[in-house]
Design an enzyme around this catalytic site. Structure first.
Site, PDB file in Angstrom:
ATOM      1  N   THR A 115     -13.120  -2.640  -9.867  1.00 53.99           N
ATOM      2  CA  THR A 115     -13.411  -1.586  -8.894  1.00 53.99           C
ATOM      3  C   THR A 115     -12.913  -0.241  -9.394  1.00 53.99           C
ATOM      4  O   THR A 115     -11.980  -0.165 -10.201  1.00 53.99           O
ATOM      5  CB  THR A 115     -12.702  -1.873  -7.560  1.00 53.99           C
ATOM      6  OG1 THR A 115     -11.281  -1.784  -7.757  1.00 53.99           O
ATOM      7  CG2 THR A 115     -13.026  -3.258  -7.032  1.00 53.99           C
ATOM      8  N   VAL A 145     -13.412   0.814   1.880  1.00 59.70           N
ATOM      9  CA  VAL A 145     -14.168  -0.433   2.022  1.00 59.70           C
ATOM     10  C   VAL A 145     -14.917  -0.696   0.724  1.00 59.70           C
ATOM     11  O   VAL A 145     -15.827   0.049   0.370  1.00 59.70           O
ATOM     12  CB  VAL A 145     -15.166  -0.355   3.207  1.00 59.70           C
ATOM     13  CG1 VAL A 145     -15.936  -1.665   3.315  1.00 59.70           C
ATOM     14  CG2 VAL A 145     -14.435  -0.051   4.502  1.00 59.70           C
ATOM     15  N   THR A 165     -13.994  -4.221  -1.189  1.00 62.00           N
ATOM     16  CA  THR A 165     -13.822  -5.651  -1.529  1.00 62.00           C
ATOM     17  C   THR A 165     -13.821  -6.548  -0.300  1.00 62.00           C
ATOM     18  O   THR A 165     -13.758  -7.772  -0.442  1.00 62.00           O
ATOM     19  CB  THR A 165     -12.510  -5.864  -2.299  1.00 62.00           C
ATOM     20  OG1 THR A 165     -11.411  -5.449  -1.491  1.00 62.00           O
ATOM     21  CG2 THR A 165     -12.505  -5.075  -3.604  1.00 62.00           C
ATOM     22  N   LYS A 206      -3.642 -18.266  -1.127  1.00 59.72           N
ATOM     23  CA  LYS A 206      -3.869 -19.393  -0.224  1.00 59.72           C
ATOM     24  C   LYS A 206      -4.613 -20.515  -0.939  1.00 59.72           C
ATOM     25  O   LYS A 206      -4.327 -21.710  -0.748  1.00 59.72           O
ATOM     26  CB  LYS A 206      -4.659 -18.930   1.002  1.00 59.72           C
ATOM     27  CG  LYS A 206      -5.011 -20.069   1.956  1.00 59.72           C
ATOM     28  CD  LYS A 206      -5.705 -19.564   3.207  1.00 59.72           C
ATOM     29  CE  LYS A 206      -6.047 -20.716   4.145  1.00 59.72           C
ATOM     30  NZ  LYS A 206      -6.633 -20.267   5.422  1.00 59.72           N
ATOM     31  N   HIS A 246      40.421  -4.435  -3.395  1.00 56.17           N
ATOM     32  CA  HIS A 246      39.967  -5.388  -2.378  1.00 56.17           C
ATOM     33  C   HIS A 246      39.405  -4.685  -1.142  1.00 56.17           C
ATOM     34  O   HIS A 246      39.688  -5.047  -0.017  1.00 56.17           O
ATOM     35  CB  HIS A 246      41.100  -6.332  -1.999  1.00 56.17           C
ATOM     36  CG  HIS A 246      41.705  -7.034  -3.176  1.00 56.17           C
ATOM     37  ND1 HIS A 246      40.972  -7.853  -4.007  1.00 56.17           N
ATOM     38  CD2 HIS A 246      42.955  -7.005  -3.694  1.00 56.17           C
ATOM     39  CE1 HIS A 246      41.747  -8.312  -4.965  1.00 56.17           C
ATOM     40  NE2 HIS A 246      42.953  -7.815  -4.810  1.00 56.17           N
ATOM     41  N   ARG A 270      37.346   5.657  18.371  1.00 54.93           N
ATOM     42  CA  ARG A 270      37.962   4.545  17.676  1.00 54.93           C
ATOM     43  C   ARG A 270      37.238   4.275  16.359  1.00 54.93           C
ATOM     44  O   ARG A 270      36.020   4.447  16.275  1.00 54.93           O
ATOM     45  CB  ARG A 270      37.886   3.299  18.567  1.00 54.93           C
ATOM     46  CG  ARG A 270      38.678   2.105  18.050  1.00 54.93           C
ATOM     47  CD  ARG A 270      38.463   0.912  18.963  1.00 54.93           C
ATOM     48  NE  ARG A 270      37.142   0.331  18.785  1.00 54.93           N
ATOM     49  CZ  ARG A 270      36.638  -0.612  19.566  1.00 54.93           C
ATOM     50  NH1 ARG A 270      37.306  -1.041  20.623  1.00 54.93           N
ATOM     51  NH2 ARG A 270      35.430  -1.104  19.332  1.00 54.93           N
TER      52      ARG A 270
END
Length: 511
Positions: free
Chosen positions: A33, A64, A66, A137, A274, A507
């Site tokens: 394409t 548009v 494929t 798929k 740490h 806090r």
């Protein structure tokens, strides 16, 4: 006519011409394409246009092209199912045996400063994911390639005969990871556009940066993943100039040290062990800042990680080179500094733009079976409703020290107490089960330096014992959130010792 058909349509054209030529040499007909077709033709390779397959032109600026039964029928047909084979024959649909597709550059588009919503929308690929998903798929019959890194493997296996099922299955799994990641990025972008803070489902994606030797301990496997569009001040964006690979614990510590050093506009140096700061220093120069950070805790800094928010020059490098450090992070290193520091083979040197603009981000913490998400704690003293609650106001020097204490204590594991003077931390009590215990650790670490220091607490005092311990150690001023039902007890205790106390109303717990 070729025995097999391959559909090739790629945004990233890296290696694609060599791949296509390899497919042609193996007897494939190439269908393509737009720009990919033009590139293949220009290379002198025979190619069939997508419109010749669909019998329909590419329309709507290529939106548009494929999405057609001749494409998806060719991809989805189960080749050993009679009804599917008959449908292919009845509708004159040729099977497609291989799909090579990668997607419109959505991430690259939204990374651009000039990117608009319209630009982002136009770079949402529709046909590409559809073809990839159809092929993946039906991977029992179709080979699907989304990553240029797989071109060589595919050609090699095809040259020996048919693709194995295990390879097609592996490639199909990669496709679904790729399209899921692509969609997650689009979902996150549009969710941010509409301002949805707590969507009904969370879709996030990360890209593998590197395998790690192990996790927190040698028996734990670990991998480092990078968030797309990560901030430039992130450890994920660091440029490593020297030293061995970062470990899991290195990365966590580096993330912690960067969070602290970016609190400062003045020259600053932060040492972390740490994930807790062990020394923070400021000064007129970066050398002064490092000297203060080292003096803050010359024992704990051994084997630690240092971040500086100014270029490391020669004189600073000489001082850094005298102690054992795991990592040094800075915006840059002078040539002379690099000459000095690279003599240590294993010392990791990283550059990060510590002054880069920080994007709004949420913190994701994993728990067993779930995630917790919260805003980053970027609340600073300038954002607070600061209130002096004692008879005595802090002096100018105390205010400077209180600002330093407040910048640091928010990054210390709770319960947290930090003692500072106006240039550096002198005592840090981290991660204790009660606040007076944290204060005692900080005071003990400070020793004689506690006299004339100030104290920052990440949360309020539920009783007056912490204030009394601080006062007896020589602390002159305190900054804390307030909000306890026994606030007045702490205020009275501070007044009793002639201390200044400031409430912020905010806090800074860090669990």
């Amino acid at each position: 006519m070729a025995n097999k058909r391959a559909l090739v349509s790629v945004s990233n054209k890296e290696g694609v011409l060599e791949f296509v030529q390899g497919l042609v040499d193996l007897g494939f007909e190439i269908v393509s394409t737009g720009g990919t077709k033009a590139a293949i033709q220009n290379a002198g390779i025979s190619v069939t246009g997508i419109s010749e397959v669909t019998g329909f032109p590419e329309i709507m600026d290529g939106r548009v092209k494929t999405l057609h039964p001749n494409i998806h029928g060719g991809l989805l047909a189960i080749r050993d199912k009679e009804e599917h084979v008959e449908a292919l024959q009845q509708h004159e649909i040729a099977p497609i045996d291989l799909v090579c597709v990668n997607l419109y550059p959505f991430q690259q588009t939204i990374e651009k400063p000039e990117a608009t919503l319209d630009m982002a929308i136009e770079n949402i690929d529709i046909g590409g994911p559809s073809m990839l998903r159809s092929a993946a798929k039906n991977h029992r019959f179709v080979t699907v390639v989304v990553d240029p890194k797989d071109y060589g493997t595919v050609l090699e296996e095809l040259s020996t005969g048919e693709m194995t099922f295990s390879t097609r299955q592996r490639l199909a799994a990669k496709v679904f990871r790729h399209t899921a990641s692509y969609d997650a990025l689009i979902a996150e972008y549009l969710t941010n556009v509409v301002g949805e803070e707590s969507p009904e489902s969370l879709t996030v994606t990360y890209t593998k940066k590197q395998d790690l030797r192990y996790g927190e301990n040698p028996h734990q496997k670990a991998v480092f993943y990078e968030k797309p569009l990560a901030d430039h001040h992130s450890i994920a964006k660091a440029n490593q100039l020297h030293g061995k690979e970062l470990s899991y614990n290195n990365i966590k510590d580096a993330d912690a040290v960067l969070a602290i050093v970016k609190e400062f506009d003045v020259p600053a140096a932060v040492a972390v062990k740490h994930m807790n700061p062990c020394g923070v220093g400021t000064g007129a120069t970066i050398l002064e800042a490092f000297s203060s950070a080292y003096e803050a805790d010359s024992v704990s800094i051994f084997g630690g990680i240092i971040a500086l928010n100014r270029e490391v020059d020669e004189v600073t490098a000489i001082q850094l080179n005298e102690i054992f450090l795991e990592i040094i992070i800075a915006p840059s290193f002078s040539e002379a500094a690099l000459t000095i520091l690279t003599k240590k083979k294993n010392l990791r040197l990283l550059t990060i733009d510590t002054q880069a603009e920080i994007k709004k981000e949420r913190v994701i913490t994993s728990i067993h079976g779930g995630l917790l998400i919260q805003d980053e704690d970027r609340f600073g003293l300038a954002d607070a409703q600061v209130e002096v609650v004692t008879k005595r106001e802090p002096t100018d020097l105390e205010w400077k020290a209180l600002q330093l204490a407040w910048n640091v204590v928010k990054h210390v594991k709770s319960n947290a107490i930090v003692l500072t003077n106006d240039e550096m931390t002198v005592g840090i009590g981290a991660g204790q089960m009660n606040r007076v215990g944290a204060a005692k650790i900080a005071i003990e670490q400070a020793g004689e330096r506690s006299v004339g220091s100030v104290l920052g607490s990440d949360a309020f005092f539920p009783m007056g014992d912490t204030v009394e311990a601080a006062a007896k150690a020589g602390v002159t001023a305190i900054i804390q959130p307030g909000g306890s039902i026994k606030d007045q007890v702490s205020i009275d205790k501070a007044n009793e010792y002639g201390m200044a106390m400031v409430f912020t109303g905010v806090r800074h717990f860090k669990h």
